[in-house]
Design a protein around this motif. Sequence first.
Motif, mmCIF file in Angstrom:
data_model
loop_
_atom_site.group_PDB
_atom_site.id
_atom_site.type_symbol
_atom_site.label_atom_id
_atom_site.label_comp_id
_atom_site.label_asym_id
_atom_site.label_seq_id
_atom_site.Cartn_x
_atom_site.Cartn_y
_atom_site.Cartn_z
ATOM 1 N N GLY A 154 -7.268 2.930 8.143
ATOM 2 C CA GLY A 154 -7.917 3.734 9.175
ATOM 3 C C GLY A 154 -7.126 3.730 10.473
ATOM 4 O O GLY A 154 -6.950 4.772 11.113
ATOM 5 N N ALA A 155 -6.625 2.560 10.857
ATOM 6 C CA ALA A 155 -5.835 2.456 12.090
ATOM 7 C C ALA A 155 -4.506 3.201 11.953
ATOM 8 O O ALA A 155 -4.096 3.919 12.872
ATOM 9 C CB ALA A 155 -5.588 0.986 12.426
ATOM 10 N N LEU A 156 -3.840 3.035 10.817
ATOM 11 C CA LEU A 156 -2.575 3.736 10.607
ATOM 12 C C LEU A 156 -2.787 5.245 10.527
ATOM 13 O O LEU A 156 -1.972 6.017 11.038
ATOM 14 C CB LEU A 156 -1.895 3.251 9.324
ATOM 15 C CG LEU A 156 -1.317 1.853 9.356
ATOM 16 C CD1 LEU A 156 -0.796 1.464 7.979
ATOM 17 C CD2 LEU A 156 -0.219 1.747 10.387
ATOM 18 N N GLY A 157 -3.871 5.641 9.888
ATOM 19 C CA GLY A 157 -4.167 7.065 9.761
ATOM 20 C C GLY A 157 -4.309 7.746 11.107
ATOM 21 O O GLY A 157 -3.921 8.907 11.272
ATOM 22 N N TYR A 189 -0.095 13.452 9.938
ATOM 23 C CA TYR A 189 -0.822 14.140 8.870
ATOM 24 C C TYR A 189 -1.929 13.252 8.327
ATOM 25 O O TYR A 189 -1.827 12.026 8.353
ATOM 26 C CB TYR A 189 0.140 14.525 7.736
ATOM 27 C CG TYR A 189 1.223 15.463 8.198
ATOM 28 C CD1 TYR A 189 0.963 16.815 8.394
ATOM 29 C CD2 TYR A 189 2.508 15.004 8.470
ATOM 30 C CE1 TYR A 189 1.951 17.683 8.827
ATOM 31 C CE2 TYR A 189 3.505 15.860 8.910
ATOM 32 C CZ TYR A 189 3.218 17.196 9.089
ATOM 33 O OH TYR A 189 4.196 18.049 9.527
ATOM 34 N N PRO A 190 -2.995 13.858 7.784
ATOM 35 C CA PRO A 190 -4.109 13.060 7.264
ATOM 36 C C PRO A 190 -3.755 12.321 5.970
ATOM 37 O O PRO A 190 -2.951 12.799 5.167
ATOM 38 C CB PRO A 190 -5.210 14.092 7.015
ATOM 39 C CG PRO A 190 -4.507 15.394 6.879
ATOM 40 C CD PRO A 190 -3.260 15.297 7.713
ATOM 41 N N VAL A 191 -4.369 11.157 5.802
ATOM 42 C CA VAL A 191 -4.184 10.357 4.589
ATOM 43 C C VAL A 191 -5.080 10.936 3.499
ATOM 44 O O VAL A 191 -6.294 11.014 3.655
ATOM 45 C CB VAL A 191 -4.525 8.876 4.851
ATOM 46 C CG1 VAL A 191 -4.406 8.067 3.569
ATOM 47 C CG2 VAL A 191 -3.638 8.308 5.950
ATOM 48 N N ALA A 192 -4.468 11.353 2.394
ATOM 49 C CA ALA A 192 -5.208 11.947 1.285
ATOM 50 C C ALA A 192 -5.673 10.899 0.285
ATOM 51 O O ALA A 192 -6.760 11.002 -0.269
ATOM 52 C CB ALA A 192 -4.347 12.996 0.575
ATOM 53 N N THR A 218 4.660 10.403 0.778
ATOM 54 C CA THR A 218 4.143 9.044 0.678
ATOM 55 C C THR A 218 4.790 8.142 1.720
ATOM 56 O O THR A 218 5.955 8.315 2.069
ATOM 57 C CB THR A 218 4.367 8.443 -0.725
ATOM 58 O OG1 THR A 218 5.758 8.418 -0.999
ATOM 59 C CG2 THR A 218 3.641 9.236 -1.784
ATOM 60 N N VAL A 219 3.990 7.210 2.211
ATOM 61 C CA VAL A 219 4.436 6.201 3.159
ATOM 62 C C VAL A 219 3.995 4.856 2.587
ATOM 63 O O VAL A 219 2.855 4.709 2.160
ATOM 64 C CB VAL A 219 3.792 6.421 4.547
ATOM 65 C CG1 VAL A 219 4.175 5.318 5.508
ATOM 66 C CG2 VAL A 219 4.168 7.782 5.095
ATOM 67 N N SER A 220 4.895 3.881 2.578
ATOM 68 C CA SER A 220 4.580 2.569 2.029
ATOM 69 C C SER A 220 4.483 1.521 3.122
ATOM 70 O O SER A 220 5.225 1.559 4.097
ATOM 71 C CB SER A 220 5.638 2.139 1.017
ATOM 72 O OG SER A 220 5.637 2.998 -0.085
ATOM 73 N N LEU A 277 0.858 -1.182 0.000
ATOM 74 C CA LEU A 277 0.000 0.000 0.000
ATOM 75 C C LEU A 277 0.892 1.230 0.000
ATOM 76 O O LEU A 277 1.927 1.265 0.676
ATOM 77 C CB LEU A 277 -0.880 0.049 1.254
ATOM 78 C CG LEU A 277 -1.960 -0.995 1.392
ATOM 79 C CD1 LEU A 277 -2.680 -0.805 2.725
ATOM 80 C CD2 LEU A 277 -2.950 -0.918 0.245
ATOM 81 N N ARG A 278 0.489 2.238 -0.744
ATOM 82 C CA ARG A 278 1.176 3.522 -0.729
ATOM 83 C C ARG A 278 0.192 4.580 -0.274
ATOM 84 O O ARG A 278 -0.787 4.858 -0.965
ATOM 85 C CB ARG A 278 1.754 3.859 -2.092
ATOM 86 C CG ARG A 278 2.559 5.167 -2.051
ATOM 87 C CD ARG A 278 3.335 5.410 -3.304
ATOM 88 N NE ARG A 278 4.343 4.365 -3.435
ATOM 89 C CZ ARG A 278 4.870 4.018 -4.601
ATOM 90 N NH1 ARG A 278 4.494 4.593 -5.702
ATOM 91 N NH2 ARG A 278 5.790 3.077 -4.651
ATOM 92 N N LEU A 279 0.422 5.130 0.900
ATOM 93 C CA LEU A 279 -0.437 6.158 1.479
ATOM 94 C C LEU A 279 0.154 7.520 1.150
ATOM 95 O O LEU A 279 1.338 7.760 1.393
ATOM 96 C CB LEU A 279 -0.530 6.018 2.991
ATOM 97 C CG LEU A 279 -1.318 4.842 3.558
ATOM 98 C CD1 LEU A 279 -0.644 3.527 3.316
ATOM 99 C CD2 LEU A 279 -1.553 5.049 5.025
ATOM 100 N N THR A 280 -0.656 8.393 0.591
ATOM 101 C CA THR A 280 -0.232 9.760 0.332
ATOM 102 C C THR A 280 -0.776 10.624 1.456
ATOM 103 O O THR A 280 -1.989 10.658 1.693
ATOM 104 C CB THR A 280 -0.751 10.259 -1.032
ATOM 105 O OG1 THR A 280 -0.240 9.397 -2.056
ATOM 106 C CG2 THR A 280 -0.310 11.682 -1.308
ATOM 107 N N LEU A 281 0.128 11.314 2.146
ATOM 108 C CA LEU A 281 -0.244 12.164 3.269
ATOM 109 C C LEU A 281 -0.268 13.617 2.817
ATOM 110 O O LEU A 281 0.600 14.057 2.063
ATOM 111 C CB LEU A 281 0.751 12.009 4.418
ATOM 112 C CG LEU A 281 1.032 10.582 4.888
ATOM 113 C CD1 LEU A 281 2.051 10.600 6.020
ATOM 114 C CD2 LEU A 281 -0.244 9.902 5.324
ATOM 115 N N SER A 282 -1.257 14.361 3.292
ATOM 116 C CA SER A 282 -1.383 15.769 2.976
ATOM 117 C C SER A 282 -0.701 16.588 4.069
ATOM 118 O O SER A 282 -1.141 16.602 5.218
ATOM 119 C CB SER A 282 -2.861 16.156 2.872
ATOM 120 O OG SER A 282 -2.980 17.547 2.643
#
Length: 71
Positions: free
Chosen positions: A48-51, A56-59, A28-30, A11-16
């Motif tokens: 949701g748990a990682l967020g 910072y919020p997950v975009a 980004t966090v992988s 998963l690649r999470l993009t943070l705002s």
Amino acid sequence: MANVKHLTSALRLTLSLGTVDGKSVTKTVSVSKIGAAAGAENLNALVGALGGLLEYPVASVKKYDTGLLEG
């Protein structure tokens, strides 16, 4: 007959991070080595748990699968 053997998912999470000079700043966090059995609901719960733990919020979230084509 050709088959695709699942190797790994990530998963690649993009943070705002906010805006600078009117431009959106992201990071980004992988998360790697996710099992093939993890479905959309499980991945959504994970994000949701990682967020909740991140500063910072997950975009957005993208899922990447890697497979081996066997012929």
